[in-house]
Design an enzyme around this catalytic site. Structure first.
Site, PDB file in Angstrom:
ATOM      1  N   GLU A  47       2.302 -21.793   9.922  1.00  0.00           N
ATOM      2  CA  GLU A  47       2.781 -22.788  10.882  1.00  0.00           C
ATOM      3  C   GLU A  47       2.491 -22.290  12.286  1.00  0.00           C
ATOM      4  OE1 GLU A  47       6.699 -25.121  12.617  1.00  0.00           O
ATOM      5  OE2 GLU A  47       6.998 -23.435  11.246  1.00  0.00           O
ATOM      6  N   ASP A  72       3.990 -17.629  16.815  1.00  0.00           N
ATOM      7  CA  ASP A  72       4.472 -18.022  18.135  1.00  0.00           C
ATOM      8  C   ASP A  72       4.385 -16.814  19.055  1.00  0.00           C
ATOM      9  OD1 ASP A  72       6.385 -18.996  20.364  1.00  0.00           O
ATOM     10  OD2 ASP A  72       6.390 -20.691  18.976  1.00  0.00           O
ATOM     11  N   ASP A 121       2.825 -28.750  22.233  1.00  0.00           N
ATOM     12  CA  ASP A 121       2.759 -29.326  23.581  1.00  0.00           C
ATOM     13  C   ASP A 121       1.608 -30.325  23.611  1.00  0.00           C
ATOM     14  OD1 ASP A 121       2.302 -29.793  26.361  1.00  0.00           O
ATOM     15  OD2 ASP A 121       3.214 -27.868  26.829  1.00  0.00           O
ATOM     16  N   ASP A 157       5.838 -36.223  17.835  1.00  0.00           N
ATOM     17  CA  ASP A 157       6.507 -37.437  18.297  1.00  0.00           C
ATOM     18  C   ASP A 157       5.652 -38.155  19.327  1.00  0.00           C
ATOM     19  OD1 ASP A 157       7.037 -35.258  20.207  1.00  0.00           O
ATOM     20  OD2 ASP A 157       8.068 -36.847  21.312  1.00  0.00           O
TER      21      ASP A 157
END
Length: 228
Positions: A47, A72, A121, A157
Protein backbone atom coordinates in the site's frame (compact mmCIF):
# COMPACT_ATOMS: atom_id res chain seq x y z
CA UNK A 1 9.77 18.17 18.11
CA UNK A 2 7.28 16.92 20.71
CA UNK A 3 8.19 14.32 23.32
CA UNK A 4 5.44 12.04 21.99
CA UNK A 5 6.85 12.12 18.47
CA UNK A 6 10.36 11.45 19.73
CA UNK A 7 9.06 8.44 21.65
CA UNK A 8 7.36 7.11 18.53
CA UNK A 9 10.54 7.48 16.52
CA UNK A 10 12.41 5.55 19.20
CA UNK A 11 9.85 2.75 19.09
CA UNK A 12 10.13 2.62 15.28
CA UNK A 13 13.84 2.02 15.72
CA UNK A 14 13.07 -0.96 17.95
CA UNK A 15 10.06 -2.39 16.09
CA UNK A 16 11.10 -5.19 13.77
CA UNK A 17 8.21 -4.53 11.39
CA UNK A 18 9.47 -1.02 10.55
CA UNK A 19 12.08 -0.86 7.79
CA UNK A 20 13.73 2.55 7.82
CA UNK A 21 17.06 4.35 7.41
CA UNK A 22 19.59 3.41 10.06
CA UNK A 23 18.64 -0.25 10.12
CA UNK A 24 20.89 -2.75 8.37
CA UNK A 25 17.96 -4.43 6.65
CA UNK A 26 17.00 -1.10 5.00
CA UNK A 27 19.89 -1.45 2.56
CA UNK A 28 19.42 -5.19 2.03
CA UNK A 29 15.67 -5.63 1.68
CA UNK A 30 15.32 -5.28 -2.09
CA UNK A 31 14.48 -8.70 -3.48
CA UNK A 32 14.57 -10.18 0.01
CA UNK A 33 11.26 -9.28 1.64
CA UNK A 34 10.08 -12.87 1.84
CA UNK A 35 13.39 -14.28 3.02
CA UNK A 36 14.59 -11.56 5.41
CA UNK A 37 11.41 -9.93 6.73
CA UNK A 38 8.52 -12.39 6.54
CA UNK A 39 10.43 -15.69 6.40
CA UNK A 40 7.88 -17.25 4.07
CA UNK A 41 7.06 -17.30 0.36
CA UNK A 42 3.61 -15.69 0.53
CA UNK A 43 2.53 -13.05 -2.04
CA UNK A 44 3.48 -9.46 -1.24
CA UNK A 45 0.85 -6.71 -1.26
CA UNK A 46 2.00 -3.08 -1.02
CA UNK A 47 0.00 0.00 0.00
CA UNK A 48 1.44 3.36 -1.06
CA UNK A 49 1.04 6.48 1.09
CA UNK A 50 -0.34 4.23 3.81
CA UNK A 51 -0.45 6.95 6.48
CA UNK A 52 -1.36 5.41 9.84
CA UNK A 53 -1.59 1.97 8.27
CA UNK A 54 -5.26 1.23 8.95
CA UNK A 55 -5.79 -0.27 5.52
CA UNK A 56 -2.54 -2.25 5.53
CA UNK A 57 -3.32 -3.77 8.92
CA UNK A 58 -6.96 -4.34 8.01
CA UNK A 59 -6.01 -6.30 4.90
CA UNK A 60 -3.46 -8.31 6.89
CA UNK A 61 -6.19 -9.40 9.29
CA UNK A 62 -8.41 -10.58 6.46
CA UNK A 63 -5.71 -12.28 4.38
CA UNK A 64 -3.17 -14.07 6.59
CA UNK A 65 -1.98 -15.98 3.52
CA UNK A 66 -0.45 -12.75 2.12
CA UNK A 67 2.27 -10.38 3.33
CA UNK A 68 1.43 -6.67 3.52
CA UNK A 69 3.76 -3.67 3.38
CA UNK A 70 2.67 -0.08 3.97
CA UNK A 71 4.90 2.61 2.48
CA UNK A 72 5.05 6.17 3.84
CA UNK A 73 7.71 8.77 4.57
CA UNK A 74 6.17 9.89 7.87
CA UNK A 75 7.57 7.86 10.74
CA UNK A 76 5.04 9.14 13.29
CA UNK A 77 2.25 7.88 11.05
CA UNK A 78 3.50 4.37 10.38
CA UNK A 79 4.22 4.00 14.11
CA UNK A 80 0.46 3.60 14.61
CA UNK A 81 0.05 0.68 12.22
CA UNK A 82 3.28 -0.87 13.40
CA UNK A 83 2.27 -0.92 17.06
CA UNK A 84 -1.23 -2.24 16.28
CA UNK A 85 0.23 -5.08 14.22
CA UNK A 86 2.64 -5.98 17.01
CA UNK A 87 -0.10 -5.84 19.67
CA UNK A 88 -2.27 -8.18 17.58
CA UNK A 89 0.57 -10.53 16.75
CA UNK A 90 0.27 -9.95 13.01
CA UNK A 91 3.44 -11.36 11.53
CA UNK A 92 2.40 -10.59 7.93
CA UNK A 93 2.67 -6.78 8.27
CA UNK A 94 5.64 -4.48 7.72
CA UNK A 95 6.12 -0.78 7.08
CA UNK A 96 8.72 0.83 4.83
CA UNK A 97 9.69 4.41 5.59
CA UNK A 98 10.75 6.02 2.33
CA UNK A 99 9.60 8.33 -0.42
CA UNK A 100 7.45 6.57 -2.99
CA UNK A 101 9.53 7.81 -5.91
CA UNK A 102 12.35 5.63 -4.50
CA UNK A 103 10.28 2.44 -4.60
CA UNK A 104 12.63 0.80 -7.11
CA UNK A 105 15.40 0.85 -4.50
CA UNK A 106 13.41 -1.46 -2.22
CA UNK A 107 11.55 -3.89 -4.49
CA UNK A 108 12.96 -6.16 -7.15
CA UNK A 109 11.37 -6.87 -10.50
CA UNK A 110 8.20 -8.92 -10.04
CA UNK A 111 8.44 -8.87 -6.24
CA UNK A 112 5.01 -7.27 -5.69
CA UNK A 113 1.81 -9.25 -6.31
CA UNK A 114 -0.71 -6.45 -5.70
CA UNK A 115 -0.45 -2.69 -5.28
CA UNK A 116 -2.88 -0.39 -3.48
CA UNK A 117 -2.93 3.39 -4.03
CA UNK A 118 -5.30 4.75 -1.39
CA UNK A 119 -6.40 8.39 -1.17
CA UNK A 120 -3.21 10.02 -2.40
CA UNK A 121 -2.72 13.77 -2.67
CA UNK A 122 -4.55 14.74 -5.90
CA UNK A 123 -2.08 17.50 -6.86
CA UNK A 124 -4.81 19.23 -8.91
CA UNK A 125 -2.65 21.84 -10.66
CA UNK A 126 -1.50 20.89 -14.15
CA UNK A 127 2.08 21.71 -13.26
CA UNK A 128 1.98 19.06 -10.53
CA UNK A 129 0.87 16.18 -12.75
CA UNK A 130 4.20 14.35 -12.40
CA UNK A 131 3.71 14.22 -8.63
CA UNK A 132 0.44 12.28 -8.87
CA UNK A 133 0.89 8.65 -7.85
CA UNK A 134 -1.08 7.58 -10.92
CA UNK A 135 0.85 9.68 -13.43
CA UNK A 136 2.64 7.99 -16.36
CA UNK A 137 5.97 8.36 -14.54
CA UNK A 138 4.75 6.40 -11.54
CA UNK A 139 2.83 3.81 -13.57
CA UNK A 140 6.00 3.12 -15.55
CA UNK A 141 7.87 2.66 -12.27
CA UNK A 142 5.28 0.27 -10.83
CA UNK A 143 4.98 -1.92 -13.91
CA UNK A 144 8.24 -3.92 -13.65
CA UNK A 145 7.91 -4.27 -9.87
CA UNK A 146 4.53 -6.01 -10.12
CA UNK A 147 4.31 -9.66 -11.11
CA UNK A 148 2.87 -10.32 -14.54
CA UNK A 149 -0.88 -10.14 -14.23
CA UNK A 150 -0.62 -8.51 -10.78
CA UNK A 151 -3.40 -6.19 -9.71
CA UNK A 152 -3.34 -2.43 -9.02
CA UNK A 153 -6.12 -0.97 -6.86
CA UNK A 154 -6.84 2.76 -6.69
CA UNK A 155 -9.28 4.48 -4.30
CA UNK A 156 -9.93 8.20 -4.01
CA UNK A 157 -12.62 10.70 -3.12
CA UNK A 158 -11.29 13.16 -5.70
CA UNK A 159 -13.29 13.07 -8.93
CA UNK A 160 -10.68 15.01 -10.91
CA UNK A 161 -7.88 12.63 -9.98
CA UNK A 162 -10.05 9.60 -10.60
CA UNK A 163 -11.16 10.74 -14.06
CA UNK A 164 -7.56 11.69 -14.91
CA UNK A 165 -6.36 8.21 -13.89
CA UNK A 166 -9.18 6.36 -15.62
CA UNK A 167 -8.63 8.26 -18.87
CA UNK A 168 -4.90 7.60 -18.63
CA UNK A 169 -5.08 3.85 -18.10
CA UNK A 170 -7.72 3.46 -20.80
CA UNK A 171 -5.33 4.97 -23.35
CA UNK A 172 -2.43 2.69 -22.39
CA UNK A 173 -2.09 -0.42 -24.52
CA UNK A 174 -0.34 -2.25 -21.68
CA UNK A 175 -3.21 -1.83 -19.18
CA UNK A 176 -6.45 -3.75 -18.79
CA UNK A 177 -9.17 -2.07 -16.73
CA UNK A 178 -11.01 -4.66 -14.62
CA UNK A 179 -13.33 -2.50 -12.50
CA UNK A 180 -14.17 1.20 -12.38
CA UNK A 181 -16.89 2.93 -10.39
CA UNK A 182 -17.58 6.48 -9.26
CA UNK A 183 -19.58 5.22 -6.26
CA UNK A 184 -17.85 2.24 -4.70
CA UNK A 185 -20.21 1.79 -1.75
CA UNK A 186 -23.22 1.68 -4.03
CA UNK A 187 -21.53 -0.84 -6.33
CA UNK A 188 -21.57 -4.63 -6.49
CA UNK A 189 -17.92 -4.72 -5.37
CA UNK A 190 -18.28 -2.95 -2.01
CA UNK A 191 -18.06 -6.14 0.07
CA UNK A 192 -14.72 -7.10 -1.50
CA UNK A 193 -12.93 -4.64 0.81
CA UNK A 194 -14.49 -6.04 4.00
CA UNK A 195 -15.48 -2.59 5.26
CA UNK A 196 -11.84 -1.59 5.81
CA UNK A 197 -11.48 2.19 5.64
CA UNK A 198 -8.61 4.59 6.13
CA UNK A 199 -8.96 7.62 8.39
CA UNK A 200 -9.39 9.87 5.35
CA UNK A 201 -11.92 7.58 3.70
CA UNK A 202 -14.08 7.76 6.81
CA UNK A 203 -13.83 11.56 6.85
CA UNK A 204 -14.70 11.88 3.17
CA UNK A 205 -17.60 9.43 3.43
CA UNK A 206 -19.04 11.26 6.44
CA UNK A 207 -18.99 14.47 4.39
CA UNK A 208 -21.04 12.78 1.70
CA UNK A 209 -18.21 12.33 -0.78
CA UNK A 210 -18.59 9.33 -3.08
CA UNK A 211 -15.60 7.00 -3.06
CA UNK A 212 -14.19 6.12 -6.47
CA UNK A 213 -12.48 2.81 -7.16
CA UNK A 214 -10.40 1.52 -10.04
CA UNK A 215 -8.90 -1.93 -10.46
CA UNK A 216 -6.55 -2.72 -13.33
CA UNK A 217 -3.58 -4.82 -14.31
CA UNK A 218 -0.65 -4.55 -16.62
CA UNK A 219 -1.22 -6.97 -19.47
CA UNK A 220 0.64 -10.22 -19.85
CA UNK A 221 3.04 -10.57 -22.75
CA UNK A 222 3.35 -13.84 -24.66
CA UNK A 223 6.56 -15.36 -26.00
CA UNK A 224 6.25 -13.42 -29.27
CA UNK A 225 6.03 -10.12 -27.42
CA UNK A 226 2.33 -9.65 -28.13
CA UNK A 227 0.10 -8.41 -25.32
CA UNK A 228 -2.72 -10.65 -24.10
Amino acid sequence: MSRKKLQRFKENEENRNVIQPGKEIFEQIKGNWNAHQFENDHPIVVELACGRGEFTVGLAREYPQNNFIGVDIKGARIWKGSTIAIAEGLQNVAFLRTQIQLLEKFFDEGEISELWITFPDPFPRDGDEKRRLTSPKFLDMYKPLIKKGGIVHFKTDNTGLFDYTLDLVRTREDVEVLISTHDFYASEWKDEHHGIKTKYEKLFSEKGEKIKYLKFRFKLVDKDGDQK
